[in-house]
Structure formats: C-alpha cells, structure tokens
Design a protein around this motif. Structure first.
Motif, PDB file in Angstrom:
ATOM      1  N   GLY A 179     -10.224  27.418   7.516  1.00 27.28           N
ATOM      2  CA  GLY A 179     -10.505  27.614   6.103  1.00 27.28           C
ATOM      3  C   GLY A 179     -11.925  28.090   5.855  1.00 27.28           C
ATOM      4  N   THR A 180     -12.146  28.551   4.625  1.00 31.64           N
ATOM      5  CA  THR A 180     -13.457  29.045   4.205  1.00 31.64           C
ATOM      6  C   THR A 180     -13.815  28.386   2.883  1.00 31.64           C
ATOM      7  OG1 THR A 180     -13.010  31.166   5.260  1.00 31.64           O
ATOM      8  CG2 THR A 180     -14.798  31.116   3.665  1.00 31.64           C
ATOM      9  N   VAL A 227     -15.248  18.948   2.378  1.00 28.55           N
ATOM     10  CA  VAL A 227     -14.531  19.401   3.574  1.00 28.55           C
ATOM     11  C   VAL A 227     -15.039  18.650   4.800  1.00 28.55           C
ATOM     12  CG1 VAL A 227     -14.096  21.365   5.100  1.00 28.55           C
ATOM     13  CG2 VAL A 227     -14.005  21.668   2.626  1.00 28.55           C
ATOM     14  N   GLU A 228     -16.368  18.623   4.955  1.00 25.99           N
ATOM     15  CA  GLU A 228     -16.948  17.931   6.108  1.00 25.99           C
ATOM     16  C   GLU A 228     -16.568  16.456   6.111  1.00 25.99           C
ATOM     17  OE1 GLU A 228     -18.741  19.969   4.154  1.00 25.99           O
ATOM     18  OE2 GLU A 228     -19.926  21.324   5.400  1.00 25.99           O
ATOM     19  N   LEU A 229     -16.678  15.819   4.950  1.00 28.20           N
ATOM     20  CA  LEU A 229     -16.352  14.400   4.862  1.00 28.20           C
ATOM     21  C   LEU A 229     -14.878  14.137   5.175  1.00 28.20           C
ATOM     22  CD1 LEU A 229     -18.400  13.425   1.680  1.00 28.20           C
ATOM     23  CD2 LEU A 229     -18.886  12.794   4.045  1.00 28.20           C
ATOM     24  N   SER A 230     -14.017  14.998   4.694  1.00 23.01           N
ATOM     25  CA  SER A 230     -12.581  14.821   4.930  1.00 23.01           C
ATOM     26  C   SER A 230     -12.228  15.021   6.399  1.00 23.01           C
ATOM     27  CB  SER A 230     -11.779  15.798   4.073  1.00 23.01           C
ATOM     28  OG  SER A 230     -11.990  15.533   2.717  1.00 23.01           O
ATOM     29  N   LEU A 231     -12.824  16.022   7.031  1.00 20.55           N
ATOM     30  CA  LEU A 231     -12.560  16.238   8.455  1.00 20.55           C
ATOM     31  C   LEU A 231     -13.069  15.063   9.286  1.00 20.55           C
ATOM     32  CD1 LEU A 231     -13.379  20.053   8.725  1.00 20.55           C
ATOM     33  CD2 LEU A 231     -11.121  18.982   8.810  1.00 20.55           C
ATOM     34  N   LYS A 232     -14.265  14.576   8.963  1.00 18.79           N
ATOM     35  CA  LYS A 232     -14.807  13.422   9.693  1.00 18.79           C
ATOM     36  C   LYS A 232     -13.939  12.190   9.473  1.00 18.79           C
ATOM     37  CE  LYS A 232     -19.644  14.813   9.730  1.00 18.79           C
ATOM     38  NZ  LYS A 232     -20.979  14.559   9.177  1.00 18.79           N
ATOM     39  N   ARG A 282      -5.621  22.507   2.524  1.00 25.81           N
ATOM     40  CA  ARG A 282      -4.639  22.747   1.473  1.00 25.81           C
ATOM     41  C   ARG A 282      -4.777  21.703   0.368  1.00 25.81           C
ATOM     42  NH1 ARG A 282      -0.608  20.875  -0.797  1.00 25.81           N
ATOM     43  NH2 ARG A 282      -0.377  19.090   0.579  1.00 25.81           N
ATOM     44  N   GLU A 283      -4.930  20.446   0.754  1.00 26.52           N
ATOM     45  CA  GLU A 283      -5.065  19.379  -0.238  1.00 26.52           C
ATOM     46  C   GLU A 283      -6.321  19.559  -1.085  1.00 26.52           C
ATOM     47  OE1 GLU A 283      -4.970  15.853   2.146  1.00 26.52           O
ATOM     48  OE2 GLU A 283      -2.824  16.013   2.520  1.00 26.52           O
ATOM     49  N   ILE A 284      -7.410  19.996  -0.453  1.00 28.71           N
ATOM     50  CA  ILE A 284      -8.669  20.171  -1.184  1.00 28.71           C
ATOM     51  C   ILE A 284      -8.580  21.366  -2.124  1.00 28.71           C
ATOM     52  CG2 ILE A 284     -11.108  20.789  -0.927  1.00 28.71           C
ATOM     53  CD1 ILE A 284     -11.083  19.072   1.663  1.00 28.71           C
ATOM     54  N   PRO A 292      -3.962  15.608  -3.455  1.00 32.41           N
ATOM     55  CA  PRO A 292      -4.217  14.600  -2.418  1.00 32.41           C
ATOM     56  C   PRO A 292      -2.909  14.018  -1.888  1.00 32.41           C
ATOM     57  CG  PRO A 292      -4.662  13.673  -4.556  1.00 32.41           C
ATOM     58  CD  PRO A 292      -4.350  15.135  -4.771  1.00 32.41           C
ATOM     59  N   PRO A 293      -2.965  13.433  -0.672  1.00 30.34           N
ATOM     60  CA  PRO A 293      -1.739  12.834  -0.131  1.00 30.34           C
ATOM     61  C   PRO A 293      -1.298  11.654  -0.979  1.00 30.34           C
ATOM     62  CG  PRO A 293      -3.638  12.242   1.216  1.00 30.34           C
ATOM     63  CD  PRO A 293      -4.106  13.235   0.191  1.00 30.34           C
TER      64      PRO A 293
END
Length: 181
Positions: free
Chosen positions: A123-124, A134-139, A172-174, A179-180
């Motif tokens: 993603g971009t 994005v960073e927080l969600s991936l972590k 996709r959620e962001i 959200p899930p």
C-alpha cells in the motif's frame, strides 16, 4: 487494560493481584508475549483527600493456562526433580490454536529481522496523510515492514511475502474505514 472479567468466572483463575498499575501492565505484557489469554479487574480500595483513589488490580487466566501462566511470570519455583513443570497441556479448542499461533508469531516478531526481506508492496500513504495509523496497525499485528519515502512525500509500505495477505487487509480496513468486527 484488557476487558473486564466475564460473568463465567469459573473458567478463570486469579494469577496475580496488587496495587500497582505499572506492575499489572507488566504482568499483562508478559502473558501477552507468551500467548496466554487473560482478563483484568480493577476495584477501588479506598478514597482519600483530594479525590485520590487507591486501586486493587487483579489478573486472571483461563484455568487450563494457570500453571503455564505462573511459570511464565516466574511465580513457580522449578526443581530439577520435577520434569512435569515443563509439560504444556495440549489444547483441542480453536482458541488454544489461536493463542499458540499468536505466541509463535510474537516470539518470531522479536527475532532479528532484515528489512531486505520486505519485497512486496502492500500500500501507499499519500503525502497529506501524516498519521502513523499504518505503522501502528502493522506493529500491533506483528508485521515487520519497510517504508520507502517518495520525493512527493508519499510513503510506500513493503512487507515479507508471508505477511502480505494480512497487511493488505489492514490497508483495506484503514483506507475503507472498515475496522474488523
């Protein structure tokens, strides 16, 4: 803190209690790192002048995880003659499998990682978006990533091939604001 203790408390056993919120958070982190499901409870003990409240914190784990949790927290003395201390009960329910999977992913995430492994673009994020969601969600989902900063200020995110499906779902959620459930 984790959600409050559910009504069916017979499934859970208290593994720790204390009056320090910091200690409670550390206990919860240790349990989370080992993939053990836990619940917390926070009760006021006393009130004093200037509206100060003293709290009592309790941490509960599933009864089936009680001994494993005590060992993980260092609350059980291990003896050389007792090899049963190292046995872990096999779980047959899907919740146990998820806990084991999370525990394995958590342990793997803490291992050294080479950013050159992140070759799949997932993603971009545009130059106007300065948030770190994005960073927080991936972590939070234990996904290592690499960021490529473009000249226009946009950021491209790259992950390892094994994390691609989960990372794409997070994007996709962001982007969709979905959200899930």
């Amino acid at each position: 803190m984790a959600p409050k203790l559910p009504k069916d408390t017979d499934r859970f056993r208290q593994v720790w209690d204390g009056d320090s919120e910091t200690d409670c958070v550390e206990i919860c982190r240790d349990l989370q790192k080992t993939g053990i499901e836990y619940r917390t409870d926070q009760q006021p003990v006393s009130r004093s002048i200037r509206m100060r409240v003293d709290w009592k914190f309790k941490v509960y784990v599933l009864a089936s995880d009680y001994q494993t949790a005590r060992r993980a927290l260092g609350l059980v003395e291990e003896t050389e003659s007792d090899d049963s201390v190292f046995e872990i009960a096999e779980k047959t329910d899907t919740g146990g499998d998820l806990n084991q999977e999370y525990g394995a992913r958590s342990q793997a995430y803490l291992n050294e990682w080479d950013s050159k492994r992140a070759t799949v673009e997932v993603g971009t994020q545009g130059p106007s978006d300065e948030s770190s969601i994005v960073e927080l969600s991936l972590k939070e989902n234990l996904i290592h990533y690499r960021v490529e900063h473009l000249e226009n200020g946009a950021r491209k995110y790259f992950v390892d091939t094994e994390d691609e499906p989960r990372a794409r779902e997070i994007f996709r959620e962001i982007t969709a604001g979905d959200p899930p459930s």
